[in-house]
Design a protein around this motif. Structure first.
Motif, mmCIF file in Angstrom:
data_model
loop_
_atom_site.group_PDB
_atom_site.id
_atom_site.type_symbol
_atom_site.label_atom_id
_atom_site.label_comp_id
_atom_site.label_asym_id
_atom_site.label_seq_id
_atom_site.Cartn_x
_atom_site.Cartn_y
_atom_site.Cartn_z
ATOM 1 N N THR A 1 0.856 -1.175 0.000
ATOM 2 C CA THR A 1 0.000 0.000 0.000
ATOM 3 C C THR A 1 0.901 1.236 0.000
ATOM 4 O OG1 THR A 1 -1.924 1.027 1.082
ATOM 5 C CG2 THR A 1 -0.212 0.113 2.521
ATOM 6 N N THR A 2 0.307 2.413 0.063
ATOM 7 C CA THR A 2 1.089 3.651 0.138
ATOM 8 C C THR A 2 0.581 4.513 1.284
ATOM 9 O OG1 THR A 2 -0.354 4.786 -1.444
ATOM 10 C CG2 THR A 2 1.628 3.716 -2.327
ATOM 11 N N ARG B 1 15.877 4.475 8.527
ATOM 12 C CA ARG B 1 17.022 4.390 7.615
ATOM 13 C C ARG B 1 17.336 5.720 6.939
ATOM 14 N NH1 ARG B 1 18.763 0.152 9.920
ATOM 15 N NH2 ARG B 1 17.509 -1.699 9.657
ATOM 16 N N SER B 2 16.295 6.531 6.741
ATOM 17 C CA SER B 2 16.451 7.785 6.013
ATOM 18 C C SER B 2 15.294 8.703 6.416
ATOM 19 C CB SER B 2 16.421 7.494 4.505
ATOM 20 O OG SER B 2 16.630 8.646 3.753
ATOM 21 N N PRO B 3 15.478 10.033 6.382
ATOM 22 C CA PRO B 3 14.395 10.925 6.796
ATOM 23 C C PRO B 3 13.144 10.772 5.924
ATOM 24 C CG PRO B 3 16.459 12.127 6.661
ATOM 25 C CD PRO B 3 16.703 10.772 6.048
ATOM 26 N N VAL B 4 12.006 10.886 6.578
ATOM 27 C CA VAL B 4 10.704 10.924 5.917
ATOM 28 C C VAL B 4 10.133 12.293 6.225
ATOM 29 C CG1 VAL B 4 8.400 9.908 5.833
ATOM 30 C CG2 VAL B 4 10.392 8.439 6.232
ATOM 31 N N THR B 5 9.634 12.997 5.208
ATOM 32 C CA THR B 5 9.181 14.364 5.424
ATOM 33 C C THR B 5 7.866 14.641 4.695
ATOM 34 O OG1 THR B 5 9.931 16.669 5.470
ATOM 35 C CG2 THR B 5 10.527 15.360 3.529
ATOM 36 N N ILE B 6 7.317 15.829 4.936
ATOM 37 C CA ILE B 6 6.039 16.236 4.347
ATOM 38 C C ILE B 6 6.074 16.044 2.831
ATOM 39 C CG2 ILE B 6 4.423 18.141 4.001
ATOM 40 C CD1 ILE B 6 5.707 19.449 6.493
ATOM 41 N N GLY B 7 5.010 15.458 2.300
ATOM 42 C CA GLY B 7 4.886 15.282 0.861
ATOM 43 C C GLY B 7 5.446 13.974 0.340
ATOM 44 N N ASP B 8 6.190 13.256 1.161
ATOM 45 C CA ASP B 8 6.707 11.962 0.705
ATOM 46 C C ASP B 8 5.553 10.995 0.506
ATOM 47 O OD1 ASP B 8 9.380 12.692 0.704
ATOM 48 O OD2 ASP B 8 9.837 11.757 2.637
ATOM 49 N N ARG B 9 5.619 10.230 -0.550
ATOM 50 C CA ARG B 9 4.707 9.098 -0.740
ATOM 51 C C ARG B 9 5.533 7.861 -0.425
ATOM 52 N NH1 ARG B 9 0.130 7.829 -5.004
ATOM 53 N NH2 ARG B 9 -0.939 8.906 -3.333
ATOM 54 N N VAL B 10 5.176 7.213 0.673
ATOM 55 C CA VAL B 10 5.920 6.061 1.145
ATOM 56 C C VAL B 10 5.230 4.794 0.638
ATOM 57 C CG1 VAL B 10 6.833 4.871 3.173
ATOM 58 C CG2 VAL B 10 6.551 7.362 3.220
ATOM 59 N N ARG B 11 5.992 3.984 -0.073
ATOM 60 C CA ARG B 11 5.491 2.671 -0.494
ATOM 61 C C ARG B 11 5.729 1.716 0.665
ATOM 62 N NH1 ARG B 11 7.987 -1.703 -2.657
ATOM 63 N NH2 ARG B 11 9.882 -0.532 -3.071
ATOM 64 N N ALA C 1 7.965 -2.556 5.922
ATOM 65 C CA ALA C 1 9.084 -1.796 5.365
ATOM 66 C C ALA C 1 8.526 -0.630 4.556
ATOM 67 C CB ALA C 1 9.952 -2.677 4.478
ATOM 68 N N GLY C 2 9.162 0.532 4.693
ATOM 69 C CA GLY C 2 8.755 1.727 3.958
ATOM 70 C C GLY C 2 9.852 2.167 3.008
#
Length: 130
Positions: free
Chosen positions: A5-6, A65-75, A92-93
């Motif tokens: 999913t996302t 593992r890495s920054p996640v920020t506003i606007g990211d679409r995470v699979r 896992a993202g």
């Protein structure tokens, strides 16, 4: 079986540094696991109503593992691992590259007594590797 999913990261998901606020990850992981159960097996509330079985979280952990920020679409990829009386969900993202790994372990218990129960067939049949 891997469920995909996302997740679109919103303003309320980040902290003052504009990166994912760590409790939000567990909120989203919980929602995604609930969605997987609804789509592939039986929702948590139906398990309680129909089978008298609850699945509380007994362990949760995450590695970033890495920054996640506003606007990211995470699979998101979720892989359930079935035990005798628990189900572990490995999550896992990815935003191009891996951004986090999370795990939640849900014990299978009697909804009234909280005594351990085997994983019901409705779950093992629908979440087992294909």
């Amino acid at each position: 079986m891997v469920y995909e999913t996302t997740w679109d990261v919103r303003f309320g998901d980040v902290d003052w540094a504009r990166v994912l606020y760590y409790p939000r990850l567990f909120e989203h992981v919980s929602r995604i696991v609930e969605r997987l159960m609804e789509d592939r097996a039986k929702s948590f509330d139906r398990l309680i109503e129909d089978r008298g079985v609850a699945m509380p979280v007994v362990h949760a952990e995450a590695d970033y593992r890495s920054p996640v920020t506003i606007g990211d679409r995470v699979r998101i990829e979720v892989e359930p691992v079935l035990g005798q009386s628990s189900v572990q969900f490995n999550v896992a993202g990815f935003v191009d590259n891996p951004v986090f790994e999370a795990t939640t372990v849900h014990a299978v218990v009697d909804a009234d007594t909280f005594e351990s129960r085997p994983v019901p067939d409705v779950i093992t049949d629908d979440l087992a590797d294909e």
